[in-house]
Design an enzyme around this catalytic site. Structure first.
Site, PDB file in Angstrom:
ATOM      1  N   THR A  23       0.838  -1.200   0.000  1.00 16.58           N
ATOM      2  CA  THR A  23       0.000   0.000   0.000  1.00 16.58           C
ATOM      3  C   THR A  23       0.871   1.248   0.000  1.00 16.58           C
ATOM      4  OG1 THR A  23      -1.737  -1.120   1.239  1.00 16.58           O
ATOM      5  CG2 THR A  23      -1.700   1.291   1.343  1.00 16.58           C
ATOM      6  N   VAL A  64     -11.293  -6.935   1.267  1.00 21.73           N
ATOM      7  CA  VAL A  64     -10.825  -5.606   1.653  1.00 21.73           C
ATOM      8  C   VAL A  64      -9.830  -5.761   2.798  1.00 21.73           C
ATOM      9  CG1 VAL A  64     -11.471  -3.330   2.532  1.00 21.73           C
ATOM     10  CG2 VAL A  64     -13.005  -4.544   0.973  1.00 21.73           C
ATOM     11  N   THR A 105       1.407  -0.336   5.953  1.00 20.91           N
ATOM     12  CA  THR A 105       1.434  -1.226   4.791  1.00 20.91           C
ATOM     13  C   THR A 105       1.829  -2.610   5.275  1.00 20.91           C
ATOM     14  OG1 THR A 105       2.398  -1.621   2.595  1.00 20.91           O
ATOM     15  CG2 THR A 105       3.834  -0.651   4.248  1.00 20.91           C
ATOM     16  N   GLY A 106       1.335  -3.619   4.602  1.00 25.57           N
ATOM     17  CA  GLY A 106       1.648  -4.992   5.014  1.00 25.57           C
ATOM     18  C   GLY A 106       0.433  -5.882   4.839  1.00 25.57           C
ATOM     19  N   GLY A 118      -2.949  -6.886   5.481  1.00 27.65           N
ATOM     20  CA  GLY A 118      -4.099  -6.208   6.055  1.00 27.65           C
ATOM     21  C   GLY A 118      -4.860  -7.031   7.067  1.00 27.65           C
TER      22      GLY A 118
END
Length: 318
Positions: free
Chosen positions: A151, A180, A202-203, A205
Site C-alpha cells: 500500500t 478488503v 502497509t503490510g 491487512g
C-alpha cells in the site's frame, strides 16, 4: 513553520517530491496528499497501486483508497473500486460528505460518474501477464497465490499546521473477489490528528487490522512520545502479542510524522520509505528490522539499489 511528508515505499518518492515543493510554496496538506498519491496511481509500473495494480483471483483489479483530514477528522474511503481512474480523488471528495462517506463496489463508480470523475480500465496487459504467470505457478508448483500487498500511504504537514493522510492499494495479489484489507479502514491503515500527528501502514491487512496500529501510534504521540518511539512501541508490541496468541504475524510496516515534522518508522520486514521536510530534501530510505525487536536500522538507499529497483519494476514480463 515546518512542513513535510512521509510515505511508504520507494514508489511514493516522486509524488512527495512534487507535493512538498507545493508545501514549501504554501500549499495545503490536503492537496499534497491527493496530488502525490495520484502520481503513484497513474504510474503503470507500480504494480500494487492504481493503474496496473495487481488483479484479484479472477483477474480483475479491485482498488481501495482512503483520505483523512486531521483538522476536523473528515474521512472518505472506497473499497473494491474497479473502474475509477484515481480512487484517492474520490476518497477525498467523499470526505466532504456528511453521510455515505465510505463506498464499495459498484457504488464507487456510480458516485464517480455522478461527480464527473474519470473512469478507465485499470487492468494493463502487463498486470494481466503477471496474473496469468501466477496462475501457472500455482498449478505447477503449488505456490501460495498471495504475494504482493504494498500500500502507498502518506502523511502530510503544511505550514499552517494542518495535517492530512491518505492510502491507495490494489490489495493482496490474487485476493478473493470483494476482499478488503486495512488500507481504507480508519485507525488501521491510517489516522491523523493535526494537533498531534499522523501514521499510515502497509503490510498484511488481515493482521494489521487486528491492532488498529495507526490510531495507536497517534495516541502514543499524543502522550508526548517522539514519532519513532510511538510507532515502534505500537507496532512491535502488537506484533509480539499476535505472535504469542496466533503463532504468527504477517508483514507490518508503519510510518509516522508529528505536527512538528519529526518522523519515525517501524517494521518487521525489509522496507523502503520516503521522507521530505523543510529540513530534508526528498530522500528514500531502507529500513531493516532489528533482531531484538528494537528500532530498525535505517539507511539512505544507494544509487545501486535505486537502479536495481527501477530495472526490476520495468523489466518485461514474459
Amino acid at each position: 513553520m515546518s512542513y513535510g511528508m512521509i510515505a511508504t515505499w520507494r514508489m511514493a518518492c516522486d509524488g512527495i517530491a512534487a507535493a512538498t515543493q507545493a508545501l514549501a510554496e504554501g500549499g495545503s496538506s490536503q492537496k499534497a496528499i491527493v496530488d502525490a498519491i495520484k502520481m503513484v496511481e497513474d504510474y503503470p509500473f507500480y504494480k500494487s497501486v492504481g493503474y496496473g495494480g495487481l488483479p484479484n483471483e479472477v483477474g480483475m483489479v479491485e482498488l481501495d483508497a482512503a483520505f483523512m483530514n486531521g483538522d476536523n477528522f473528515d474521512i472518505g474511503a472506497v473499497a473494491g473500486s474497479r473502474s475509477v481512474k484515481n480512487p484517492i480523488v474520490v476518497a477525498e471528495k467523499l470526505s466532504h460528505e456528511r453521510f455515505n462517506s465510505f463506498l464499495v463496489g459498484d457504488g464507487v463508480a456510480k458516485y464517480a460518474i455522478r461527480e464527473g470523475f474519470e473512469l478507465q480500465n485499470m487492468l494493463t496487459e502487463r498486470a494481466k501477464k503477471t496474473w496469468q504467470n501466477r496462475l501457472e505457478e500455482i498449478r505447477h508448483s503449488n505456490l501460495s497465490p498471495y504475494d504482493g500487498h504494498d500500500t502507498v500511504g502518506m502523511v502530510a504537514l503544511d505550514q499552517t499546521g494542518s495535517m492530512s493522510c491518505g492510502t491507495s492499494s490494489s490489495g493482496l495479489f490474487m485476493k478473493k473477489e470483494g476482499r478488503v484489507g486495512d488500507s481504507p479502514l480508519s485507525g488501521s491503515g491510517f489516522y491523523v490528528d493535526s494537533e498531534i500527528g499522523g501514521a499510515t501502514a502497509t503490510g498484511l491487512g488481515e493482521d494489521l487490522m487486528k491492532g488498529c496500529l495507526s490510531y495507536e501510534t497517534v495516541r502514543l504521540m499524543g502522550t508526548g512520545m517522539h514519532p519513532q518511539a510511538a510507532v515502534q512501541q505500537a507496532t512491535m508490541d502488537f506484533a509480539k502479542r499476535l505472535e504469542r496468541r496466533k503463532g504468527k504475524c504477517g508483514a507490518f510496516s508503519l510510518v509516522a510524522m508529528n505536527n512538528q515534522g519529526e518522523w519515525g518508522v517501524a517494521t518487521n520486514v525489509e522496507f523502503s520509505f520516503a521522507v521530505a521536510t523543510d529540513q530534508l530534501a526528498p530522500t528514500i530510505y531502507l529500513a531493516y528490522p532489528a533482531e531484538d525487536g528494537g528500532n530498525p536500522q535505517i539507511e539512505v538507499a544507494s544509487q545501486e539499489w535505486l537502479d536495481a529497483y527501477q530495472a526490476r519494476i520495468t523489466a518485461p514480463i514474459k
